[in-house]
Design an enzyme around this catalytic site. Structure first.
Site, PDB file in Angstrom:
ATOM      1  N   ARG A  59      18.299  73.905  57.863  1.00 12.53           N
ATOM      2  CA  ARG A  59      18.565  73.841  56.412  1.00 12.53           C
ATOM      3  C   ARG A  59      17.323  73.442  55.618  1.00 12.53           C
ATOM      4  NH1 ARG A  59      20.793  69.478  58.853  1.00 12.53           N
ATOM      5  NH2 ARG A  59      19.866  67.456  58.315  1.00 12.53           N
ATOM      6  N   ASN A  60      16.354  72.822  56.293  1.00  9.84           N
ATOM      7  CA  ASN A  60      15.136  72.371  55.622  1.00  9.84           C
ATOM      8  C   ASN A  60      13.923  73.258  55.914  1.00  9.84           C
ATOM      9  OD1 ASN A  60      16.342  70.211  54.328  1.00  9.84           O
ATOM     10  ND2 ASN A  60      16.050  68.837  56.065  1.00  9.84           N
ATOM     11  N   ASP A 108      13.554  64.819  59.424  1.00  6.13           N
ATOM     12  CA  ASP A 108      14.740  65.551  58.990  1.00  6.13           C
ATOM     13  C   ASP A 108      14.556  67.042  59.230  1.00  6.13           C
ATOM     14  OD1 ASP A 108      17.263  65.912  57.969  1.00  6.13           O
ATOM     15  OD2 ASP A 108      16.669  65.765  55.859  1.00  6.13           O
ATOM     16  N   ASP A 146      11.126  69.922  52.494  1.00  2.00           N
ATOM     17  CA  ASP A 146      11.933  68.720  52.298  1.00  2.00           C
ATOM     18  C   ASP A 146      11.382  67.522  53.061  1.00  2.00           C
ATOM     19  OD1 ASP A 146      13.858  66.855  51.682  1.00  2.00           O
ATOM     20  OD2 ASP A 146      15.513  68.271  51.841  1.00  2.00           O
TER      21      ASP A 146
END
Length: 265
Positions: free
Chosen positions: A163-164, A159, A177
């Site tokens: 954003r992570n 992932d 994350d």
């Protein structure tokens, strides 16, 4: 700093503050932990808490995330775990607190503040102005460093996206994350068997079509992150639905070269 990766921490020494965000099965809060790094002293931390209505599968996934953190040493470009709390009522994962939020939000703030500069640069033909006069290249290098370390520990992230990636007080990038991460120490790939939510726009062809994840599929995701960095936070495959993205990637189509990004870059 001492490696704290195997430390159980008493939850009565945690003082919670505001909610920072939420995920599929956990909420993240800003908190203070007394004595987690230095005896009797308060340390600001981020605490990931399993939701009250989490299903049994969610609990197992959360435990996998904790176990993965326990296997990692401290790395400058990976979010560190300070401790965890597990009892019959709750499960907490205590992480270092990074005050500057995530990379995606930061990039979009840069876009707003540099919009005029970008337009002027394009008019003058200075196509690499943003790349040479900003920390964008350093962001790319730091994310690569963090992912290289995870790969060396036989961990696939699954992932990886802007954003992570979190930013500390010096704007240093740290991969975070690990809710979808998997240990592949027993092999070189992970086959997703469930029909959980997946980040389609960041996924490699073999992940989209065959549900197969390897370090190489993380490299693909890193390529999408580079595109996010260069475009200052644009949404990958703009204007396309999920099915359109899958079809396009299978046909060999790729994200377009940004106008302000020169051929050499």
């Amino acid at each position: 700093m001492e490696n704290r990766q195997d430390k159980v921490f008493p939850k009565n020494r945690l003082h919670f503050h505001e909610k920072l965000g939420s995920g599929a099965f956990g909420n993240v809060y800003k908190a203070e932990a007394r004595g987690i790094l230095t005896p009797k002293e308060l340390t600001v931390v981020a605490v990931k808490v399993l939701k009250d209505d989490a299903e049994e599968t969610d609990k197992k996934e959360f435990m996998k995330e904790i176990e993965l953190h326990k296997s990692l040493d401290i790395h400058p470009n990976v979010v560190s775990m300070y401790g965890y709390c597990i009892d019959e009522y709750s499960t907490y994962l205590i992480l270092e607190y990074l005050c500057n939020g995530n990379l995606l939000t930061h990039l979009r703030k840069l876009l707003t503040s540099h919009r005029n500069t970008r337009q002027e640069a394009e008019l003058k033909g200075e196509t690499n102005l943003l790349m040479t006069n900003s920390p964008l290249m350093m962001f790319a290098v730091q994310v690569a460093s963090g992912m290289e370390y995870l790969s060396s520990k036989k961990c696939i992230h699954r992932d990886l996206a802007a954003r992570n990636i979190l930013l500390d007080d010096a704007l240093v990038c740290k991969v975070s994350d690990f809710g979808l991460s998997r240990d592949i120490s027993e092999g070189n790939e992970y086959l997703m068997k469930s029909k959980g939510r997946v980040p389609v726009r960041w996924m490699a062809p073999e992940s989209l079509v065959q549900n197969t994840y390897t370090t190489k599929s993380d490299v693909w995701s890193y390529g999408i992150v580079l595109w996010e960095i260069v475009t200052l936070g644009s949404h990958p495959y703009p204007g396309m639905g999920f099915k359109d993205v899958v079809d396009a990637v299978q046909k060999g189509e790729r994200l377009p070269q940004p106008k302000h990004c020169g051929d050499e870059m």
